[in-house]
Design an enzyme around this catalytic site. Structure first.
Site, PDB file in Angstrom:
ATOM      1  CB  ALA A 298      -0.949   0.002   1.204  1.00 54.33           C
ATOM      2  N   GLY A 302      -1.346   6.300  -1.604  1.00 57.98           N
ATOM      3  CA  GLY A 302      -2.157   7.029  -2.585  1.00 57.98           C
ATOM      4  C   GLY A 302      -3.382   6.260  -3.021  1.00 57.98           C
ATOM      5  CB  CYS A 511       4.536   2.079 -12.320  1.00 59.40           C
ATOM      6  SG  CYS A 511       5.802   1.686 -11.094  1.00 59.40           S
TER       7      CYS A 511
END
Length: 614
Positions: A298, A302, A511
């Site tokens: 986590a 965000g 990402c």
């Protein structure tokens, strides 16, 4: 004859001056090239094709030309936030100036709507369901004028430069080298030192902090910083001061290659600066009020807080991370935003499922036990095993209590402190907490959770991060390291599958642009867990996933998506008109596990019998 020689001399001087101007123009520019490991480069060429991968590599070296602000709708509105941001930025801001770009190949961003006069660089997101997201538009790349004479220079570290390209200032720890005789108030050109591969194969910047720049071609670092100038600013300290102090602003950036607003510590609790794909990942989870949700990795919180706001702070969100300090960061952010449904725990994601012997040890899986001075406390969350970590107490060291032999004794506590411990504490005070050092505070440590105990699970997995922008260096990643990331993520996903109840949802995101950590994970999940199926995502603004497979020289075949699956995932290409980071989102619906579990047990039993018979 003399006139002829004079003409030749004039031509030579003119040509030399013109070349010098051209070299200066190219030198004092920002035109970085992202260098990849050769094997990784070939792998990505197979995945994307030469033309597309070239565009992706170029896009990664530059920041997105806008900042994405997520509004805490439990405290404010997008319109109210825009008004407050306008007052902070100033009324002189012109929307057209901020939206302009000097890039010749600039493509209109579909997120950019017509900005009304007086609105400044701000606009609300027009994607349905995301009207609480505010875009703050910047501009670039800009060609800056560094003057005809050779300017005084400052070289910063690559990580510092990447932050500056996103709008930050140059802070003292990021300064690596500086021209001689730089004084406070001088205008300096700022460039970046990017890692270079040494003779032994390792990577480094090849300079020690405090190096003096000569400003001529005899300078060993002269050519390495060609095309790597990120702007110019005002030195806030002398050269000596920059390498004497440990914190503070070293250079106040005035002219930047990319003009982006920084909202660090602005409107805390009302807004959160977050990449658009990360916000969409929280939406893809589709959290509902009253549900129990797990955010497995986590930090910094965000997505956790985005989920909590979508749930109107009603329900229970378990946010875990294996770092004590990162868990504290989540707690701090949740408190700033006034969210009460988030419960944080220190937990390695690979140990998220409570072990059977831990459950069988107690009659009640949530019972408490005390041993060796550590208390295992009971919390409201069902099927949860936690232990409380006592807060770390900081003690001041009084120099007058030190004895000549280097050991000191506090009058009443009989505590002895060595000189080594004193030096260690001084370094901590100067450098701040390290990766494994606790900054204090109370954190609950979890032993894991029972299977099928969550309605939804978000696994935003630790990854190679090859989609983050701006990125000026990628040479250290190898095929082996990329495969190791993928193996690690599969083990995490195995934990997530066990924790979601039948009928629940898993959202997996990264990402990175690496298909081995994205599409290959989806293939692994669908092939191993027959009760999983890809689910549609809303909103959907990302592109399709990659189809096919890739065979490596060692014979290993990496399977990606199959026809019909590509439109059920979202892949954000950093070179697309959306101008986002590289990102990937897959959403899975969890079907009935009963038949699959029975089948797996039957196979296991068959293997055991076969082993005994042989």
């Amino acid at each position: 004859m003399r006139k002829g020689r004079d003409l030749i001399l004039f031509i030579r001087r003119y040509t030399h001056k013109t070349m010098q101007h051209s070299d200066s123009s190219n030198r004092f520019s920002f035109n970085p090239t992202l260098h990849w490991n050769p094997h990784v480069h070939q792998y990505f060429l197979k995945a994307y094709g030469a033309e597309r991968f070239s565009r992706i590599s170029a896009a990664l070296t530059r920041p997105s030309r806008y900042s994405c602000v997520r509004v805490n709708t439990l405290r404010s509105t997008a319109d109210a936030v825009i008004q407050k941001l306008r007052s902070l930025v100033g009324d002189s801001s012109n929307a057209a100036d901020f939206a302009a770009s000097e890039s010749d190949d600039d493509v209109a961003n579909p997120l950019k709507e017509c900005l009304q006069g007086g609105a400044g660089p701000f606009s609300k997101c027009q994607v349905p369901g995301l009207d609480y997201v505010v875009f703050v538009w910047g501009s670039g790349p800009h060609r800056l004028d560094y003057g005809d004479a050779t300017p005084k220079e400052v070289i910063v570290s690559r990580k510092c430069a990447e932050a500056v390209l996103r709008g930050a200032q140059v802070y003292v720890p990021g300064v690596m080298a500086c021209s001689a005789h730089v004084e406070k108030g001088d205008t300096v050109a700022v460039s970046v030192a990017v890692e270079q591969q040494g003779a032994g194969g390792g990577w480094g910047i090849g300079m020690t902090r405090g190096t003096v720049l000569q400003g001529s071609q005899t300078d060993p670092y002269y050519f390495e910083r060609n095309g790597l100038y990120i702007g110019q600013g005002i030195a806030m300290l002398s050269r000596a001061g920059m390498f004497r102090v440990s914190e503070g602003v070293g250079v106040d950036m005035k002219d930047r290659v990319y003009e982006l607003h920084s909202f660090h510590n602005v409107l805390e609790g009302e807004i959160f600066l977050q990449n658009l794909p990360s916000i969409i990942a929280a939406h893809a989870l589709d959290p509902q009020r009253g549900e129990r949700i797990l955010d497995m990795c986590a930090a910094p919180g965000g997505k956790t807080t985005a989920i909590a706001i979508l749930m109107k702070d009603e329900g229970e969100i378990i946010a875990t991370d294996r770092s004590h300090n990162k868990v504290l960061d989540i707690q701090k952010l949740a408190a700033e935003m006034g969210l009460s449904c988030i419960k944080t725990f220190k937990l390695d994601a690979l140990k998220s499922v409570c072990q059977r012997n831990d459950i069988d040890t107690f009659t009640d899986p949530c019972s408490s036990k005390t041993e060796s001075g550590v208390t295992h406390q009971v919390f409201d969350s069902p099927n949860l095993q936690v232990e409380r970590i006592s807060p770390i107490l900081t003690q001041s060291l009084q120099s007058e209590t030190l004895e000549e032999n280097g050991k000191g004794e506090k009058a009443n506590e009989k505590v002895y402190v060595s000189k080594a411990d004193i030096r260690k504490n001084m370094r901590r005070a100067r450098n701040g907490p390290g990766r494994s050092q606790c900054v204090g505070g109370r954190v609950d440590r979890s032993k894991g959770f029972s299977p099928d105990s969550f309605d939804r699970v978000l696994l935003d997995a630790p990854c190679s991060a090859l989609g983050l922008r701006p990125r000026l260096f990628a040479g250290e990643e190898t095929i082996e390291s990329l495969r190791n990331h993928a193996k690690y993520q599969r083990r995490m996903f195995d934990q997530a599958v066990q924790l979601v109840r039948p009928g629940g949802v898993i959202v997996y995101s990264t990402c990175t642009i690496n298909p081995g950590e994205n599409e290959a994970l989806v293939r692994y999940a669908l092939d191993k867990y027959k009760y999983l199926s890809l689910a549609s995502q809303h909103p959907r603004i990302g592109g399709p996933g990659l189809l096919g497979s890739c065979e490596f020289p060692d014979g290993y075949v990496e399977e990606w998506l199959r026809p019909g699956e590509e439109d059920l995932v979202q892949r954000f290409d950093p070179s697309s008109p959306l101008d986002t980071i590289g990102f990937f989102i897959a959403k899975f619906h969890v079907g009935s596990k009963a038949i699959t579990v029975f089948y797996d047990r039957l196979l296991t039993r068959s293997e055991e019998l076969r082993t005994l018979s042989t």
